[in-house]
Scaffold this motif. Structure first.
Motif, short mmCIF file in Angstrom:
data_model
loop_
_atom_site.label_atom_id
_atom_site.label_comp_id
_atom_site.label_asym_id
_atom_site.label_seq_id
_atom_site.Cartn_x
_atom_site.Cartn_y
_atom_site.Cartn_z
N ILE A 128 -3.26 5.38 9.66
CA ILE A 128 -2.35 4.34 9.19
C ILE A 128 -3.16 3.24 8.51
O ILE A 128 -4.13 2.73 9.09
CB ILE A 128 -1.55 3.77 10.36
CG1 ILE A 128 -0.79 4.89 11.10
CG2 ILE A 128 -0.58 2.69 9.90
CD1 ILE A 128 -0.91 4.83 12.58
N PHE A 129 -2.77 2.90 7.30
CA PHE A 129 -3.47 1.87 6.54
C PHE A 129 -2.54 0.66 6.40
O PHE A 129 -1.37 0.80 6.07
CB PHE A 129 -3.91 2.40 5.19
CG PHE A 129 -4.96 3.47 5.31
CD1 PHE A 129 -6.30 3.17 5.13
CD2 PHE A 129 -4.61 4.78 5.62
CE1 PHE A 129 -7.27 4.15 5.26
CE2 PHE A 129 -5.57 5.76 5.76
CZ PHE A 129 -6.91 5.45 5.58
N VAL A 130 -3.10 -0.52 6.64
CA VAL A 130 -2.31 -1.74 6.73
C VAL A 130 -2.79 -2.75 5.69
O VAL A 130 -3.99 -3.02 5.58
CB VAL A 130 -2.44 -2.37 8.13
CG1 VAL A 130 -1.59 -3.64 8.23
CG2 VAL A 130 -2.06 -1.37 9.21
N ALA A 169 0.92 2.38 5.22
CA ALA A 169 0.95 3.68 4.56
C ALA A 169 0.22 4.67 5.46
O ALA A 169 -0.73 4.30 6.17
CB ALA A 169 0.29 3.63 3.18
N VAL A 170 0.64 5.93 5.45
CA VAL A 170 0.06 6.95 6.32
C VAL A 170 -0.51 8.07 5.48
O VAL A 170 0.16 8.58 4.58
CB VAL A 170 1.13 7.51 7.29
CG1 VAL A 170 0.50 8.51 8.26
CG2 VAL A 170 1.78 6.38 8.08
N VAL A 221 0.85 -1.19 0.00
CA VAL A 221 0.00 0.00 0.00
C VAL A 221 0.89 1.25 0.00
O VAL A 221 1.93 1.28 0.65
CB VAL A 221 -0.95 0.04 1.22
CG1 VAL A 221 -2.09 -0.95 1.06
CG2 VAL A 221 -0.20 -0.22 2.52
N VAL A 222 0.46 2.26 -0.75
CA VAL A 222 1.17 3.54 -0.77
C VAL A 222 0.20 4.61 -1.23
O VAL A 222 -0.71 4.34 -2.03
CB VAL A 222 2.41 3.47 -1.71
CG1 VAL A 222 2.00 3.33 -3.17
CG2 VAL A 222 3.31 4.69 -1.52
N VAL A 238 8.23 10.01 11.93
CA VAL A 238 7.82 8.80 12.64
C VAL A 238 7.83 7.63 11.66
O VAL A 238 7.28 7.72 10.56
CB VAL A 238 6.41 8.97 13.25
CG1 VAL A 238 5.97 7.67 13.95
CG2 VAL A 238 6.39 10.13 14.24
N VAL A 239 8.47 6.54 12.05
CA VAL A 239 8.59 5.35 11.21
C VAL A 239 7.55 4.32 11.65
O VAL A 239 7.39 4.06 12.85
CB VAL A 239 10.00 4.74 11.32
CG1 VAL A 239 10.13 3.50 10.46
CG2 VAL A 239 11.06 5.78 10.91
N TYR A 240 6.84 3.76 10.68
CA TYR A 240 5.84 2.72 10.96
C TYR A 240 6.32 1.41 10.36
O TYR A 240 6.79 1.38 9.22
CB TYR A 240 4.49 3.12 10.38
CG TYR A 240 3.95 4.41 10.94
CD1 TYR A 240 3.06 4.41 12.02
CD2 TYR A 240 4.35 5.64 10.42
CE1 TYR A 240 2.58 5.61 12.55
CE2 TYR A 240 3.88 6.83 10.95
CZ TYR A 240 3.00 6.80 12.00
OH TYR A 240 2.53 7.98 12.54
#
Length: 438
Positions: A420-422, A413-414, A143-144, A366-368
């Motif tokens: 936040i989408f997963v 993706a943010v 996802v992006v 911020v890193v996810y």
């Protein structure tokens, strides 16, 4: 007579003294009944409630552990102040009308947010487009977001690239059936597209894992072309003369470079704007080692992101670490994870990951991270790692933080609002994590 006169004077003085004492007002001290909030970073606006404050803001002196705060507003019962940058955790004091009182403790530090996971789209395993309530996916892997707020999804086992608009409409961007074919979006073919990257012009780049190639979907025409790669191998070179071995992830920088997580080659590769493929870090065999080539080793690198300074962040899956690569010389350092396969929060190298597989970074640094073993983590610029979804046990449950369950989340993706989408691979869903009040 003289004695009587003296006695009368003494009685008068005594009575006068008593009268004066009765007329002296009691000491008027300010009273601090509460502060809100009681925790936050410097410059947090704090409301102090109580009584006997001075209605003139500048006549109140408020301190946070001996550091003077800026008083913004004042009344007899309420003060609003700004927590001073030089302050520290400690009691708040208020001096008003030359009287000083001590109040509750204010704690410096970020207030921990809670996070809630909900279903965004994906009603069942399948291959359907339409509304969020109608759409179906089959192992969504990547996802992006593009610049228009569209969420681009690599629907791996359907061998297509899909798009979800901000209005919630799901459509196919490119791809038909499994295979390899360049051309128009409605005839092009992919084979197990894993993850995707997007450049500043909204061109989409696909890690076409089954074809060992990097493909491009043009933003305007949606034409699909091969950027680099041919058959499986480990060869640098120009365009299709180069070879990859099961590329998994893509990231783009602002200079037109494309970075590739070349999973089965245990390397990170770089494609220049002119199409030249070179090896940035990794030697083709699995291992672990920081440094510069040829000492750097990875073990199934599976996720990539580029930070604001152009450094490449790598989710090094089998090493259970997050690594950082200098794009100028390939110098690699580990920045989080101690190598143990577990979901343990902590700072930097004191934390643990369990197969970190996907990674992204937001505008605030911020890193996810998507831990393939069923958890979503974040790492602040300070290096602190916390879990914001899942607890390491597979499942399909919405809810707060570790109450939620994921099943092999592969990418994150943010959006512009911090949601936040997963890509929740084995649940065949796109899940959404949002900040909520604790």
């Amino acid at each position: 007579m003289k004695k009587l006169l003296i006695f009368s004077v003494l009685i008068s003085l005594f009575l006068g003294a008593c009268k004066d004492e009765d007329e002296v007002p009691a000491a008027v001290y300010p009273v601090i009944s509460s502060i809100s909030p009681a925790q936050g970073p410097a410059k947090t606006v704090v409301t102090i409630r109580g009584k006997r404050f001075n209605p003139n803001a500048q006549n109140n002196v408020v301190k946070f552990a001996d550091a003077t705060a800026k008083v913004l507003t004042a009344s007899d019962t309420l003060l609003t102040v700004e927590a001073p940058e030089e302050g520290a955790t400690g009691a708040i004091t208020v001096k008003a009308n030359n009287k000083l009182s001590k109040g509750p403790v204010f704690s410096y530090g970020e207030v921990e947010s809670d996070y809630e996971t909900t279903l965004y789209t994906g009603v069942a395993r399948g291959n359907e487009i339409g509304t969020l309530q109608e759409a179906k996916f089959n192992n969504p892997e990547g996802v992006v977001f593009d610049s228009k707020g569209n969420l681009i999804v690599a629907d791996r086992s359907n061998h297509v690239i899909k798009m979800i608009t901000p209005e919630g409409i799901v459509s196919v961007v490119a791809g038909t059936t499994q295979g390899y074919l360049d051309g128009a979006a409605n005839v092009a073919k992919f084979s197990n597209p894993y993850k995707i990257g997007i450049d500043k012009d909204d061109n989409i780049y696909v890690a076409d894992n089954g074809n060992h190639r990097v493909r491009k979907i043009a933003a305007e025409t949606k034409m699909v072309t091969t950027v680099a790669g041919s058959s499986a191998g480990f060869v640098d070179g120009q365009g299709t003369a180069a070879r990859f071995n099961g590329p998994i992830a893509i990231a783009c920088d602002l200079n037109g470079n494309i970075y590739v997580a070349d999973n089965s080659n245990h390397a990170v590769r770089k494609i220049s704007p002119g199409g030249l493929v070179t090896t940035l870090a990794g030697i083709g065999t699995a291992g672990y080692g920081d440094g510069v080539w040829p000492d750097v080793k990875f073990n199934n690198p599976s996720g990539l992101a580029v930070d604001k300074d152009g450094f490449v962040l790598v989710a090094d899956r089998r090493n259970n670490r997050i690594r950082r690569i200098n794009p100028n010389n390939g110098a690699t350092t580990s920045i989080a994870g101690n190598g143990t396969g577990a979901s343990v929060d902590g700072n930097g190298l004191k934390s643990s990951f369990n197969q970190p597989f996907g990674i992204t970074i937001d505008a605030d640094g911020v890193v996810y991270i998507a831990d393939l073993q069923h958890a979503i983590r974040l790492m602040r610029p300070s290096g602190d790692v916390i879990t914001i979804g899942g607890n390491g046990t597979g499942g399909d449950v919405d809810g707060r933080k570790i109450q939620s369950r994921f099943n092999q989340p592969t990418e994150v993706a943010v959006d512009a609002n911090g949601n936040i989408f997963v890509a929740d691979l084995t649940n065949h869903k796109i899940r959404k994590i949002s900040k909520v009040n604790p």
